[in-house]
Design a protein around this motif. Structure first.
Motif, PDB file in Angstrom:
ATOM      1  N   CYS A 118       0.832  -1.215   0.000  1.00  0.00           N
ATOM      2  CA  CYS A 118       0.000   0.000   0.000  1.00  0.00           C
ATOM      3  C   CYS A 118       0.864   1.262   0.000  1.00  0.00           C
ATOM      4  O   CYS A 118       0.558   2.222  -0.705  1.00  0.00           O
ATOM      5  N   PHE A 119       1.937   1.247   0.761  1.00  0.00           N
ATOM      6  CA  PHE A 119       2.837   2.401   0.774  1.00  0.00           C
ATOM      7  C   PHE A 119       3.555   2.560  -0.561  1.00  0.00           C
ATOM      8  O   PHE A 119       3.807   3.686  -1.004  1.00  0.00           O
ATOM      9  N   ALA A 123       3.271   5.784  -2.843  1.00  0.00           N
ATOM     10  CA  ALA A 123       4.472   6.516  -3.251  1.00  0.00           C
ATOM     11  C   ALA A 123       4.394   6.967  -4.714  1.00  0.00           C
ATOM     12  O   ALA A 123       5.012   7.965  -5.087  1.00  0.00           O
ATOM     13  N   PHE A 124       3.637   6.250  -5.515  1.00  0.00           N
ATOM     14  CA  PHE A 124       3.501   6.657  -6.917  1.00  0.00           C
ATOM     15  C   PHE A 124       2.716   7.965  -7.059  1.00  0.00           C
ATOM     16  O   PHE A 124       2.770   8.611  -8.101  1.00  0.00           O
ATOM     17  N   PHE A 125       1.986   8.361  -6.028  1.00  0.00           N
ATOM     18  CA  PHE A 125       1.290   9.651  -6.068  1.00  0.00           C
ATOM     19  C   PHE A 125       2.273  10.823  -6.137  1.00  0.00           C
ATOM     20  O   PHE A 125       1.890  11.925  -6.510  1.00  0.00           O
ATOM     21  N   VAL A 126       3.532  10.588  -5.790  1.00  0.00           N
ATOM     22  CA  VAL A 126       4.556  11.636  -5.872  1.00  0.00           C
ATOM     23  C   VAL A 126       4.672  12.148  -7.310  1.00  0.00           C
ATOM     24  O   VAL A 126       4.937  13.324  -7.546  1.00  0.00           O
ATOM     25  N   HIS A 127       4.427  11.266  -8.276  1.00  0.00           N
ATOM     26  CA  HIS A 127       4.535  11.659  -9.679  1.00  0.00           C
ATOM     27  C   HIS A 127       3.480  12.689 -10.093  1.00  0.00           C
ATOM     28  O   HIS A 127       3.613  13.312 -11.142  1.00  0.00           O
ATOM     29  N   LEU A 128       2.473  12.887  -9.262  1.00  0.00           N
ATOM     30  CA  LEU A 128       1.453  13.897  -9.576  1.00  0.00           C
ATOM     31  C   LEU A 128       2.030  15.307  -9.549  1.00  0.00           C
ATOM     32  O   LEU A 128       1.466  16.224 -10.137  1.00  0.00           O
ATOM     33  N   THR A 142      -0.734   4.021 -11.721  1.00  0.00           N
ATOM     34  CA  THR A 142      -0.011   2.981 -10.989  1.00  0.00           C
ATOM     35  C   THR A 142      -0.383   2.985  -9.514  1.00  0.00           C
ATOM     36  O   THR A 142      -0.574   1.932  -8.912  1.00  0.00           O
ATOM     37  N   ALA A 143      -0.506   4.158  -8.923  1.00  0.00           N
ATOM     38  CA  ALA A 143      -0.894   4.239  -7.510  1.00  0.00           C
ATOM     39  C   ALA A 143      -2.276   3.637  -7.292  1.00  0.00           C
ATOM     40  O   ALA A 143      -2.470   2.812  -6.389  1.00  0.00           O
ATOM     41  N   VAL A 144      -3.225   4.028  -8.126  1.00  0.00           N
ATOM     42  CA  VAL A 144      -4.583   3.500  -7.982  1.00  0.00           C
ATOM     43  C   VAL A 144      -4.601   1.994  -8.264  1.00  0.00           C
ATOM     44  O   VAL A 144      -5.293   1.236  -7.576  1.00  0.00           O
TER      45      VAL A 144
END
Length: 178
Positions: A118-119, A123-128, A142-144
């Motif tokens: 889950c973490f 962490a892929f939300f950083v790419h936002l 990828t995060a979703v």
């Protein structure tokens, strides 16, 4: 040119799915569980696409297709973790009447075991924060995908394990005994 390249890569992608199915068959010790697990992971990816995207697949950036491979790889790992925790819970509660206890025990330990996944997804939300649109799309998808894979696998694979153990496996053993 891009469509031609993607079209030729479809056979490789199918090869990856077949290879993943074979590995899952060996790891889960059941062809039924391997098929069901791969179907659940694939469903989680399709669910993620529905959550994230309103456009068609043609509008998706090429880097977002990498999410498919990440989801399949990490999603099958989630299946193996669930299967291991299920067998561990069966050793704690071997009697048939303790099915609810086994499910609760399995869920309790899965929370701890799936936290890193889950973490990783979060962490892929950083790419936002990226200025590049394809990288933002990739990070979001990828995060979703990873987060939904965790939840969908836990929600659907444990009932599949129960079905396999209570109905399918005894039916197969009865058939081979006759």
């Amino acid at each position: 040119e891009v469509r031609t390249t993607l079209g030729s890569d479809v056979s490789r992608a199918i090869g990856v799915l077949v290879f993943t199915l074979l590995i899952s068959w060996v790891q889960l010790r059941s062809l039924f569980l391997a098929f069901a697990g791969l179907a659940i992971v694939t469903m989680a990816f399709l669910l993620s696409c529905a959550i994230v995207r309103r456009e068609t697949i043609e509008d998706m950036s090429l880097i977002s297709f990498l999410s498919v491979f990440i989801t399949v790889a990490m999603g099958t790992n989630v299946l193996y973790i669930i299967d291991d925790q299920w067998h561990r819970a069966r050793r704690l509660y071997p009697e048939a009447r303790a099915q609810a206890n086994r499910i609760a025990e399995c869920h309790k330990h899965l929370i701890i075991w799936l936290l890193p996944m889950c973490f990783t997804g979060a962490a892929f939300f950083v790419h936002l924060a990226s200025r590049m649109r394809p990288l933002r799309e990739f990070g979001l998808l990828t995060a979703v995908c990873l987060l939904s894979t965790c939840f969908v696998c836990v929600a659907m694979f444990i009932p599949v394990l129960v079905f396999h153990e209570k109905i399918l496996r005894p039916a197969l053993y009865r058939r081979t005994d006759e």
